[in-house]
Enzyme design. Structure first.
Site, PDB file in Angstrom:
ATOM      1  N   HIS A  59      -6.821   4.047 -23.761  1.00  0.00           N
ATOM      2  CA  HIS A  59      -7.222   2.933 -22.901  1.00  0.00           C
ATOM      3  C   HIS A  59      -8.712   2.912 -22.571  1.00  0.00           C
ATOM      4  O   HIS A  59      -9.245   3.873 -22.032  1.00  0.00           O
ATOM      5  CB  HIS A  59      -6.435   2.949 -21.594  1.00  0.00           C
ATOM      6  CG  HIS A  59      -6.522   1.663 -20.827  1.00  0.00           C
ATOM      7  ND1 HIS A  59      -5.688   0.594 -21.066  1.00  0.00           N
ATOM      8  CD2 HIS A  59      -7.366   1.250 -19.863  1.00  0.00           C
ATOM      9  CE1 HIS A  59      -5.997  -0.408 -20.272  1.00  0.00           C
ATOM     10  NE2 HIS A  59      -7.026  -0.030 -19.523  1.00  0.00           N
ATOM     11  N   ASP A  61     -11.733  -0.132 -21.192  1.00  0.00           N
ATOM     12  CA  ASP A  61     -11.966  -1.504 -20.744  1.00  0.00           C
ATOM     13  C   ASP A  61     -13.371  -2.008 -21.058  1.00  0.00           C
ATOM     14  O   ASP A  61     -13.920  -2.817 -20.309  1.00  0.00           O
ATOM     15  CB  ASP A  61     -11.710  -1.606 -19.233  1.00  0.00           C
ATOM     16  CG  ASP A  61     -10.254  -1.904 -18.924  1.00  0.00           C
ATOM     17  OD1 ASP A  61      -9.734  -2.916 -19.428  1.00  0.00           O
ATOM     18  OD2 ASP A  61      -9.619  -1.126 -18.181  1.00  0.00           O
ATOM     19  N   GLU A 161      -3.453  -5.984 -21.505  1.00  0.00           N
ATOM     20  CA  GLU A 161      -3.156  -5.242 -20.272  1.00  0.00           C
ATOM     21  C   GLU A 161      -2.620  -6.194 -19.212  1.00  0.00           C
ATOM     22  O   GLU A 161      -3.351  -6.730 -18.395  1.00  0.00           O
ATOM     23  CB  GLU A 161      -4.402  -4.510 -19.751  1.00  0.00           C
ATOM     24  CG  GLU A 161      -4.051  -3.557 -18.604  1.00  0.00           C
ATOM     25  CD  GLU A 161      -5.234  -2.735 -18.120  1.00  0.00           C
ATOM     26  OE1 GLU A 161      -6.378  -3.075 -18.458  1.00  0.00           O
ATOM     27  OE2 GLU A 161      -4.992  -1.758 -17.388  1.00  0.00           O
ATOM     28  N   HIS A 188       0.053  -5.863 -15.033  1.00  0.00           N
ATOM     29  CA  HIS A 188      -1.113  -5.201 -14.447  1.00  0.00           C
ATOM     30  C   HIS A 188      -0.776  -4.993 -12.980  1.00  0.00           C
ATOM     31  O   HIS A 188       0.300  -4.458 -12.677  1.00  0.00           O
ATOM     32  CB  HIS A 188      -2.408  -5.999 -14.682  1.00  0.00           C
ATOM     33  CG  HIS A 188      -3.625  -5.199 -14.345  1.00  0.00           C
ATOM     34  ND1 HIS A 188      -4.379  -5.436 -13.225  1.00  0.00           N
ATOM     35  CD2 HIS A 188      -4.179  -4.135 -14.951  1.00  0.00           C
ATOM     36  CE1 HIS A 188      -5.360  -4.533 -13.164  1.00  0.00           C
ATOM     37  NE2 HIS A 188      -5.262  -3.741 -14.206  1.00  0.00           N
ATOM     38  N   HIS A 234       1.065   0.831 -15.145  1.00  0.00           N
ATOM     39  CA  HIS A 234       0.991  -0.298 -14.207  1.00  0.00           C
ATOM     40  C   HIS A 234       2.341  -0.898 -13.840  1.00  0.00           C
ATOM     41  O   HIS A 234       2.420  -1.691 -12.904  1.00  0.00           O
ATOM     42  CB  HIS A 234       0.086  -1.442 -14.707  1.00  0.00           C
ATOM     43  CG  HIS A 234      -1.378  -1.163 -14.617  1.00  0.00           C
ATOM     44  ND1 HIS A 234      -2.038  -1.131 -13.415  1.00  0.00           N
ATOM     45  CD2 HIS A 234      -2.297  -0.915 -15.577  1.00  0.00           C
ATOM     46  CE1 HIS A 234      -3.324  -0.869 -13.645  1.00  0.00           C
ATOM     47  NE2 HIS A 234      -3.510  -0.715 -14.950  1.00  0.00           N
ATOM     48  N   HIS A 255      -2.362   4.875 -19.886  1.00  0.00           N
ATOM     49  CA  HIS A 255      -3.376   5.488 -19.018  1.00  0.00           C
ATOM     50  C   HIS A 255      -2.778   5.774 -17.638  1.00  0.00           C
ATOM     51  O   HIS A 255      -3.024   5.068 -16.675  1.00  0.00           O
ATOM     52  CB  HIS A 255      -4.652   4.636 -18.941  1.00  0.00           C
ATOM     53  CG  HIS A 255      -4.477   3.218 -18.460  1.00  0.00           C
ATOM     54  ND1 HIS A 255      -3.581   2.340 -18.998  1.00  0.00           N
ATOM     55  CD2 HIS A 255      -5.132   2.526 -17.493  1.00  0.00           C
ATOM     56  CE1 HIS A 255      -3.676   1.178 -18.380  1.00  0.00           C
ATOM     57  NE2 HIS A 255      -4.604   1.256 -17.453  1.00  0.00           N
ATOM     58  N   ASP A 324      -9.357   5.597 -19.585  1.00  0.00           N
ATOM     59  CA  ASP A 324      -9.598   4.479 -18.656  1.00  0.00           C
ATOM     60  C   ASP A 324     -11.087   4.288 -18.344  1.00  0.00           C
ATOM     61  O   ASP A 324     -11.432   3.755 -17.292  1.00  0.00           O
ATOM     62  CB  ASP A 324      -8.802   4.678 -17.349  1.00  0.00           C
ATOM     63  CG  ASP A 324      -8.498   3.358 -16.635  1.00  0.00           C
ATOM     64  OD1 ASP A 324      -8.815   2.288 -17.191  1.00  0.00           O
ATOM     65  OD2 ASP A 324      -7.941   3.407 -15.521  1.00  0.00           O
TER      66      ASP A 324
HETATM   67 ZN   LIG Z   1      -5.334  -0.221 -16.048  1.00  0.00          ZN
END
Ligand SMILES: [Zn+2]
Ligand SMILES: *[C@@H]1O[C@H](CO)[C@@H](O)[C@H](O)[C@H]1NC(C)=O
Ligand SMILES: *[C@@H]1O[C@H](CO)[C@@H](O)[C@H](O)[C@H]1NC(C)=O
Length: 444
Positions: A59, A61, A161, A188, A234, A255, A324
């Site tokens: 993971h 972002d 996600e 999420h 999540h 994650h 993450d």
């Molecule tokens: Zn996340």
């Protein structure tokens, strides 16, 4: 031994200034020998191991940061060296990262707005990034992922996600698959009309039970059929447990860390770890300080405690890494960016993890899961695309065009007349016009 004796005899016949010079020189020689024998070889061992088994991380972002910092204008930056973020090509290479699942994430606030468009834009920026740079390669299958390592590329996998990105539509899910998406986190921080989040941040689609609705099960089945990895980071524990019972393929927590070590709602309790093991799935440990130490600060030994615990409960064959970076704000001392993974592997080696276990954690476990997901896809290849639709009443959404009278089922007294109305020539004409218009727009 011999050098100590020589050192002592020299010392007895020497003026003191020369003695200090000599001992200084000894000190330098001895300390560099030490670092050669101990420090350096330890580090060399890690780099050697990670060269043979380079990391697949679950993971990252970066795409979110590209949106936030640069409005997705890739032309403004050089991805070899990006300031203000923890991820760029130079540091990925230094950290032995061979593959990265890049999240395409859009805020929960977009759930009843333009989540689908925003998701498409995030897919676009990841696809651009991974095709415009020679160092990256977009991959969509386990064989491609393995091949990218031989070609010395950093493989990009695309992962949605949050299930709000598909707007409760299996055709939308399928089209995302066509664009290269190979994993989706079911939620999420908001519930969707069909799955439940671990977070109570948004007060939407609340329900007492039924944390995975019938439509939610259909989403999981369709992901199994397509060969898209189900990601439970999540989701609520109820949803995670329901999916673990329902999924025909192994699933991942891309994650999340251990709830027994840090009781944060985003982490996974031992009970679910046992269910995950039965499913042959994978937990990819999140490095975010708040999930590691339950505080804003953490260090590498806190992180290693999560690895030790999960290994004790379900074995090293169920563990991966999903750091993450770019999605979280604070990271442990010594693990601040994507170049730092070797420090974690070194800590685990010091804690007597074997090279075999670490090779599993670094990449072999993920490859196994991906291959099993593809095998299930092949087994299900006789099934046709699912035509299940979410009941209109479950996905009321002001931004959804109403193609038929809403709440058809909730008009008991008027049911027959309304369904007659639905089938009237005028209604059919309107429906046909709408479909024709929307298909024209699709072509453009
Ligand atoms: Zn996340
Ligand atoms: C990255 O860019 C910064 C300036 O933005 C520069 O100071 C630094 O040396 C560069 N690093 C590399 C590895 O090129
Ligand atoms: C990590 O922090 C803890 C205190 O929270 C401390 O006891 C431990 O020694 C630290 N470990 C390292 C490797 O710095």
């Amino acid at each position: 031994m011999r050098s100590t004796r020589r050192f002592l005899t020299t010392w007895q016949n020497m003026p003191s200034s020369r003695f200090w010079m000599m001992s200084l020189r000894h000190l330098v020689v001895v300390s560099s020998l030490c670092s050669l024998i101990f420090g350096y070889s330890e580090r060399d061992r890690v780099h050697d191991l990670m060269s043979r088994y380079p990391l697949i991380d679950g993971h990252n972002d970066l795409a979110l940061q590209l949106r936030k910092l640069h409005d997705n204008r890739l032309s403004q930056i050089d991805l070899h060296n990006v300031s203000k973020v923890a991820t760029d090509i130079t540091r990925l290479q230094a950290g032995h990262v061979q593959a990265q699942m890049f999240a395409v994430y859009v805020m929960c606030g977009a759930q009843e707005k333009d989540a689908v468009r925003l998701t498409l834009e995030q897919i676009d920026v990841v696809r651009r990034m991974c095709t415009e740079y020679q160092d990256f390669e977009l991959v969509t299958s386990a064989p491609e992922l393995k091949n990218s390592e031989l070609r010395r590329k950093i493989a990009c996998l695309i992962s949605i996600e949050g299930g709000h990105s598909i707007d409760s539509s299996l055709p939308a899910l399928r089209m995302f698959y066509q664009l290269g998406v190979r994993s989706m986190a079911l939620t999420h921080t908001c519930n969707t009309p069909w799955a439940e989040s671990s977070s109570k941040l948004y007060n939407v689609y609340q329900r007492q039970k039924d944390s995975l609705t019938r439509f939610g099960k259909a989403v999981v089945e369709e992901m199994n059929r397509l060969g898209m990895i189900v990601d439970l980071s999540h989701t609520s524990w109820g949803t995670a447990s329901a999916v673990l019972k329902h999924s025909k393929a192994p699933v991942i927590f891309s994650h999340s860390s251990s709830y027994a070590i840090c009781d944060h709602g985003r982490n996974v309790p031992d009970k679910l770890l046992h269910e995950l093991k039965k499913n042959r799935g994978l937990i990819m440990v999140n490095l975010h300080s708040n999930f590691i130490s339950c505080r804003d600060e953490a260090n590498i030994s806190h992180v290693a405690d999560h690895f030790d615990h999960i290994k004790r409960v379900i074995g090293a064959e169920s563990i991966g890494i999903g750091a993450d970076f770019e999605g979280a704000v604070s990271f442990p001392q010594g693990l601040e960016d994507v170049s730092k993974y070797p420090a974690l592997i070194q800590e685990l080696l010091q804690r007597n993890w074997t090279e075999d276990e670490l090779a599993d954690v670094l990449r072999r476990n993920f490859l196994r899961v991906f291959e099993e997901v593809e095998r299930v896809r092949d087994q299900l290849s006789v099934n046709r695309p699912s035509e299940i639709q979410i009941p209109v009443a479950e996905a009321q959404n002001p931004c959804r065009m109403v193609l038929r009278p809403p709440n058809l089922r909730e008009l008991p007294s008027d049911q027959s007349s309304s369904s007659r109305a639905h089938q009237s020539p005028e209604a059919l004409l309107i429906l046909a016009t709408v479909l024709l218009l929307s298909s024209l727009f699709m072509i453009e």
